[in-house]
Design a protein around this motif. Structure first.
Motif, PDB file in Angstrom:
ATOM      1  N   ASP A  61      69.019  11.188  24.609  1.00 14.52           N
ATOM      2  CA  ASP A  61      69.023  10.197  23.547  1.00 14.52           C
ATOM      3  C   ASP A  61      68.640  10.911  22.251  1.00 14.52           C
ATOM      4  O   ASP A  61      67.950  11.931  22.273  1.00 14.52           O
ATOM      5  N   VAL A  62      69.096  10.394  21.109  1.00 15.15           N
ATOM      6  CA  VAL A  62      68.779  10.959  19.802  1.00 15.15           C
ATOM      7  C   VAL A  62      68.027   9.915  18.995  1.00 15.15           C
ATOM      8  O   VAL A  62      68.443   8.761  18.905  1.00 15.15           O
ATOM      9  N   ARG A  63      66.923  10.341  18.394  1.00 13.53           N
ATOM     10  CA  ARG A  63      66.117   9.456  17.564  1.00 13.53           C
ATOM     11  C   ARG A  63      65.928  10.100  16.194  1.00 13.53           C
ATOM     12  O   ARG A  63      65.830  11.317  16.068  1.00 13.53           O
ATOM     13  N   PHE A  64      65.853   9.274  15.151  1.00 14.62           N
ATOM     14  CA  PHE A  64      65.692   9.738  13.775  1.00 14.62           C
ATOM     15  C   PHE A  64      64.299   9.371  13.286  1.00 14.62           C
ATOM     16  O   PHE A  64      63.865   8.220  13.432  1.00 14.62           O
ATOM     17  N   ALA A  65      63.611  10.337  12.688  1.00 16.43           N
ATOM     18  CA  ALA A  65      62.266  10.091  12.169  1.00 16.43           C
ATOM     19  C   ALA A  65      62.216  10.560  10.721  1.00 16.43           C
ATOM     20  O   ALA A  65      62.394  11.745  10.435  1.00 16.43           O
ATOM     21  N   THR A  66      61.955   9.646   9.809  1.00 12.21           N
ATOM     22  CA  THR A  66      62.032   9.957   8.374  1.00 12.21           C
ATOM     23  C   THR A  66      60.687  10.270   7.741  1.00 12.21           C
ATOM     24  O   THR A  66      60.635  10.607   6.550  1.00 12.21           O
TER      25      THR A  66
ATOM     26  N   VAL B 217      61.080  16.744  25.520  1.00 13.35           N
ATOM     27  CA  VAL B 217      61.368  16.258  24.167  1.00 13.35           C
ATOM     28  C   VAL B 217      61.626  17.460  23.272  1.00 13.35           C
ATOM     29  O   VAL B 217      60.830  18.407  23.242  1.00 13.35           O
ATOM     30  N   LEU B 218      62.734  17.429  22.556  1.00 12.48           N
ATOM     31  CA  LEU B 218      63.034  18.433  21.534  1.00 12.48           C
ATOM     32  C   LEU B 218      62.888  17.790  20.164  1.00 12.48           C
ATOM     33  O   LEU B 218      63.487  16.741  19.904  1.00 12.48           O
ATOM     34  N   VAL B 219      62.099  18.406  19.299  1.00  9.00           N
ATOM     35  CA  VAL B 219      61.975  17.933  17.918  1.00  9.00           C
ATOM     36  C   VAL B 219      62.667  18.955  17.030  1.00  9.00           C
ATOM     37  O   VAL B 219      62.273  20.127  16.991  1.00  9.00           O
TER      38      VAL B 219
ATOM     39  N   ASP C 215      67.021  12.557  30.735  1.00 10.29           N
ATOM     40  CA  ASP C 215      66.531  13.920  30.933  1.00 10.29           C
ATOM     41  C   ASP C 215      65.861  14.496  29.696  1.00 10.29           C
ATOM     42  O   ASP C 215      64.970  15.349  29.804  1.00 10.29           O
ATOM     43  N   LEU C 216      66.301  14.039  28.531  1.00 12.36           N
ATOM     44  CA  LEU C 216      65.885  14.692  27.287  1.00 12.36           C
ATOM     45  C   LEU C 216      65.969  13.698  26.139  1.00 12.36           C
ATOM     46  O   LEU C 216      66.941  12.946  26.031  1.00 12.36           O
ATOM     47  N   VAL C 217      64.963  13.723  25.270  1.00 17.03           N
ATOM     48  CA  VAL C 217      65.033  12.980  24.016  1.00 17.03           C
ATOM     49  C   VAL C 217      64.990  13.985  22.877  1.00 17.03           C
ATOM     50  O   VAL C 217      64.128  14.872  22.844  1.00 17.03           O
ATOM     51  N   ILE C 218      65.936  13.843  21.946  1.00 16.78           N
ATOM     52  CA  ILE C 218      66.012  14.710  20.776  1.00 16.78           C
ATOM     53  C   ILE C 218      65.534  13.899  19.576  1.00 16.78           C
ATOM     54  O   ILE C 218      66.129  12.864  19.232  1.00 16.78           O
ATOM     55  N   VAL C 219      64.460  14.353  18.961  1.00 21.79           N
ATOM     56  CA  VAL C 219      63.922  13.694  17.774  1.00 21.79           C
ATOM     57  C   VAL C 219      64.271  14.548  16.560  1.00 21.79           C
ATOM     58  O   VAL C 219      63.925  15.732  16.506  1.00 21.79           O
TER      59      VAL C 219
END
Length: 438
Positions: free
Chosen positions: A34-39, A58-60, A2-6
């Protein structure tokens, strides 16, 4: 899905993001996420693009301090030029978004999170990323009107984890939130309220046990004033401090170390006593202590509502050095209302402390959003003061990013003029690495 959290994952704000993840991992929600990490900005754009192929929303999540706001707004614009969609919401949290939500929206973010972020994030996830009616948010509706949903609840610190086990993200543990010392240059008491909320010793011990089980060896604390742990007022509660330090030392084990009153926390000068210092020596590994002085002028300290004078700073340094500690003293140059005599008083104190063996951690005053001194002139350090400070630096008695902060101060003052504070309304302030901010 439903949602991806970046997460725009930056070293400067990891503590706050880890606290949010700690809250999220225990939360029962109908939303599949799901949670994703962006550096990096490039990685952020790539994660957003991949997320759009997997989920309808998508939530950033961004978090930043006021001095970083301008640079990150430029980064956001770059990311949007690479990938953008009405299904993506960029949410800014942290101290700057709390203090200047409209300015944050105008800089390009879709939503500003105001105040403590744990309950706000959980509600936002439950809503599938839709900010409508979620407490703690500021955004614009379809007509462009600013919508404010009100402050989120302030809950006991024990309510949420201080780091994330699920995502293996650890950090110094926040043991106190809020500060009853309402210094006019500091964002902490105005964002988190001018009172203390402490994490219980039992809850701290649980965290230390988890750290040891994961092979971590060092225990550090986040607190606006370390020796205020366990008290509701201005007097230290050394029995509570000893209980905290003893259980942490026991929990982390003989191969572990406990640090207290050193980075990322400090001790108020009037709280320094032989008894307190000997507690630190008994249970802790640090041989240095950070003492907050801020000025060598009693007149400026009074104007800043620091709650102590210059003599308490000198006494703290002498006691600390006598007990075998290296003393690092925070001082701010260019404070509002300084005249030449105040500047000389600060330089005189810095030299005296350096002669004792202390080190000066130098700062330039920045008119931080959300503080009573938001609209004060930016700190300026005159050439004579710069020469004096340089001499201390060459001796190894002074360090810090005070030169860079002069530039930050000017930029903050320019932004404040563009967004004048209406009337004499109450303002919201901010913390150093603000744990629990979205």
């Amino acid at each position: 899905m439903d949602l991806v959290i970046v997460l725009r994952y930056r070293k400067a704000v990891t503590y706050g993001l880890h606290v949010l993840l700690g809250a999220l991992e225990e939360h029962d929600t109908p939303t599949r996420y799901d949670v994703r990490f962006a550096t990096t900005p490039e990685a952020t754009a790539e994660e957003i693009e991949a997320a759009l192929a997997r989920a309808p929303r998508v939530l950033v999540l961004w978090s930043f301090y006021s001095p970083d706001a301008e640079a990150l707004a430029a980064e956001l614009a770059t990311i949007r030029s690479k990938v953008d969609s009405p299904r993506v919401r960029h949410v800014a949290g942290g101290v700057h978004a709390t203090a200047e939500p409209v300015q944050t929206l105008d800089a390009g973010w879709d939503v500003a999170a105001v105040g403590e972020g744990e309950t706000t994030l959980l509600a936002l996830v439950d809503a599938g990323g839709d900010p409508t009616g979620v407490p703690g948010l500021v955004y614009r509706d379809a007509t462009g009107a600013v919508v404010k949903t009100g402050r989120p609840a302030r809950l006991p610190l024990d309510t949420f984890r201080g780091f994330s086990l699920r995502w293996q993200r650890f950090n110094a543990l926040e043991i106190t939130r809020g500060c009853l010392y309402s210094c006019r240059f500091c964002q902490t008491p105005f964002m988190f309220s001018a009172r203390f909320r402490h994490r219980s010793v039992h809850n701290v011990r649980w965290h230390v046990d988890q750290m040891r089980a994961k092979g971590l060896r060092d225990v550090r604390f986040i607190t606006p004033t370390a020796l205020s742990y366990g008290t509701d007022g201005e007097e230290p509660n050394l029995a509570a401090v000893e209980e905290l330090l003893a259980t942490c030392k026991e929990g982390i084990g003989p191969a572990g170390r406990v640090f207290f009153g050193s980075f990322p926390s400090e001790i108020r000068p009037e709280h320094v006593s032989r008894e307190a210092l000997r507690l630190v020596r008994k249970y802790c590994a640090n041989t240095n202590i950070i003492v907050g002085a801020q000025s060598g002028s009693d007149r400026i300290l009074d104007a800043a509502k620091r709650g102590h004078g210059v003599e308490e700073v000198k006494r703290a340094a002498r006691l600390g050095i006598a007990e075998g500690f290296t003393i690092n003293v925070d001082m701010i140059f260019g404070m509002p209302g300084e005249d030449p005599s105040d500047v000389e008083a600060s330089l005189s104190l810095a030299r005296e402390l350096a002669d004792l063996g202390a080190r000066i951690h130098a700062h330039t005053f920045m008119p931080l959003p959300g503080t009573p001194w938001r609209d004060a002139p930016p700190g300026e350090v005159d050439p004579a003061t710069i020469s004096a400070v340089d001499r201390l630096s060459q001796r190894g008695s002074l360090y810090g990013h005070w030169r860079k902060q002069q530039d930050h101060a000017s930029r903050l003052a320019t932004a404040a003029r563009q967004y004048p504070r209406p009337g004499r309304s109450r303002t919201l302030p901010i913390l150093a690495d603000p744990p629990g901010d979205l």
